[in-house]
Write a protein that holds these residues in place. Structure first.
Motif, PDB file in Angstrom:
ATOM      1  N   ARG A   3       0.858  -1.187   0.000  1.00  0.00           N
ATOM      2  CA  ARG A   3       0.000   0.000   0.000  1.00  0.00           C
ATOM      3  C   ARG A   3       0.893   1.234   0.000  1.00  0.00           C
ATOM      4  O   ARG A   3       1.936   1.252   0.636  1.00  0.00           O
ATOM      5  CB  ARG A   3      -0.890  -0.027   1.243  1.00  0.00           C
ATOM      6  CG  ARG A   3      -1.909   1.085   1.294  1.00  0.00           C
ATOM      7  CD  ARG A   3      -2.848   0.921   2.448  1.00  0.00           C
ATOM      8  NE  ARG A   3      -2.088   1.032   3.695  1.00  0.00           N
ATOM      9  CZ  ARG A   3      -2.533   0.655   4.876  1.00  0.00           C
ATOM     10  NH1 ARG A   3      -3.707   0.111   5.001  1.00  0.00           N
ATOM     11  NH2 ARG A   3      -1.784   0.803   5.948  1.00  0.00           N
ATOM     12  N   TYR A  34      -3.675   0.130  -3.148  1.00  0.00           N
ATOM     13  CA  TYR A  34      -3.127  -1.206  -2.960  1.00  0.00           C
ATOM     14  C   TYR A  34      -2.589  -1.783  -4.259  1.00  0.00           C
ATOM     15  O   TYR A  34      -3.039  -1.427  -5.352  1.00  0.00           O
ATOM     16  CB  TYR A  34      -4.217  -2.147  -2.445  1.00  0.00           C
ATOM     17  CG  TYR A  34      -4.618  -1.884  -1.022  1.00  0.00           C
ATOM     18  CD1 TYR A  34      -4.114  -2.661   0.015  1.00  0.00           C
ATOM     19  CD2 TYR A  34      -5.519  -0.879  -0.695  1.00  0.00           C
ATOM     20  CE1 TYR A  34      -4.489  -2.439   1.330  1.00  0.00           C
ATOM     21  CE2 TYR A  34      -5.896  -0.640   0.611  1.00  0.00           C
ATOM     22  CZ  TYR A  34      -5.378  -1.432   1.618  1.00  0.00           C
ATOM     23  OH  TYR A  34      -5.745  -1.208   2.916  1.00  0.00           O
ATOM     24  N   GLU A  68       1.798  -4.341   3.479  1.00  0.00           N
ATOM     25  CA  GLU A  68       0.572  -4.189   4.254  1.00  0.00           C
ATOM     26  C   GLU A  68       0.437  -5.296   5.302  1.00  0.00           C
ATOM     27  O   GLU A  68      -0.265  -5.141   6.277  1.00  0.00           O
ATOM     28  CB  GLU A  68      -0.613  -4.163   3.268  1.00  0.00           C
ATOM     29  CG  GLU A  68      -1.985  -4.097   3.858  1.00  0.00           C
ATOM     30  CD  GLU A  68      -2.655  -5.446   3.945  1.00  0.00           C
ATOM     31  OE1 GLU A  68      -3.831  -5.468   4.299  1.00  0.00           O
ATOM     32  OE2 GLU A  68      -2.005  -6.481   3.690  1.00  0.00           O
ATOM     33  N   ILE A 127      -7.205  -7.740  -1.368  1.00  0.00           N
ATOM     34  CA  ILE A 127      -7.367  -6.353  -1.809  1.00  0.00           C
ATOM     35  C   ILE A 127      -8.831  -6.080  -2.147  1.00  0.00           C
ATOM     36  O   ILE A 127      -9.370  -5.031  -1.790  1.00  0.00           O
ATOM     37  CB  ILE A 127      -6.441  -6.048  -3.002  1.00  0.00           C
ATOM     38  CG1 ILE A 127      -4.978  -6.041  -2.544  1.00  0.00           C
ATOM     39  CG2 ILE A 127      -6.809  -4.720  -3.657  1.00  0.00           C
ATOM     40  CD1 ILE A 127      -3.974  -5.972  -3.675  1.00  0.00           C
ATOM     41  N   TRP A 181     -10.053  -2.896   0.002  1.00  0.00           N
ATOM     42  CA  TRP A 181      -9.946  -1.626  -0.718  1.00  0.00           C
ATOM     43  C   TRP A 181     -11.311  -1.281  -1.290  1.00  0.00           C
ATOM     44  O   TRP A 181     -11.599  -1.492  -2.454  1.00  0.00           O
ATOM     45  CB  TRP A 181      -8.908  -1.731  -1.821  1.00  0.00           C
ATOM     46  CG  TRP A 181      -8.476  -0.417  -2.397  1.00  0.00           C
ATOM     47  CD1 TRP A 181      -8.702   0.827  -1.898  1.00  0.00           C
ATOM     48  CD2 TRP A 181      -7.721  -0.223  -3.601  1.00  0.00           C
ATOM     49  NE1 TRP A 181      -8.140   1.783  -2.704  1.00  0.00           N
ATOM     50  CE2 TRP A 181      -7.524   1.163  -3.754  1.00  0.00           C
ATOM     51  CE3 TRP A 181      -7.190  -1.087  -4.538  1.00  0.00           C
ATOM     52  CZ2 TRP A 181      -6.825   1.701  -4.829  1.00  0.00           C
ATOM     53  CZ3 TRP A 181      -6.487  -0.559  -5.594  1.00  0.00           C
ATOM     54  CH2 TRP A 181      -6.311   0.817  -5.736  1.00  0.00           C
TER      55      TRP A 181
END
Length: 69
Positions: free
Chosen positions: A13, A19, A35, A48, A52
């Motif tokens: 990240r 990401y 991360e 992710i 995200w």
């Protein structure tokens, strides 16, 4: 390439809270930080996809919050 031959990956990240997936055997580019999640490429992509949820860069989210948008 079979899953057993696939290199390990990690979720990274940047400071804008964006990401990406990066191979574990490669140095991270400037501005990116591990991360904490590792696994196959697909496992990292799945992670992710779960975390995200807001694709806007952090700086944009902050500006919008300050302006009341």
């Amino acid at each position: 390439m079979s899953q057993s031959d696939e290199p390990g990956y990690r979720v990274v990240r940047n400071d804008e809270e964006q990401y990406s997936v990066w191979r574990q055997d490669r140095a991270l580019p400037d501005g990116w930080h591990a991360e904490g999640t590792t696994g196959t490429r697909q496992e990292c992509l799945d992670h992710i996809g779960r975390v995200w949820t807001d694709m806007r860069p952090l700086s944009l989210r902050r500006r919008m919050a300050e302006s009341g948008a």
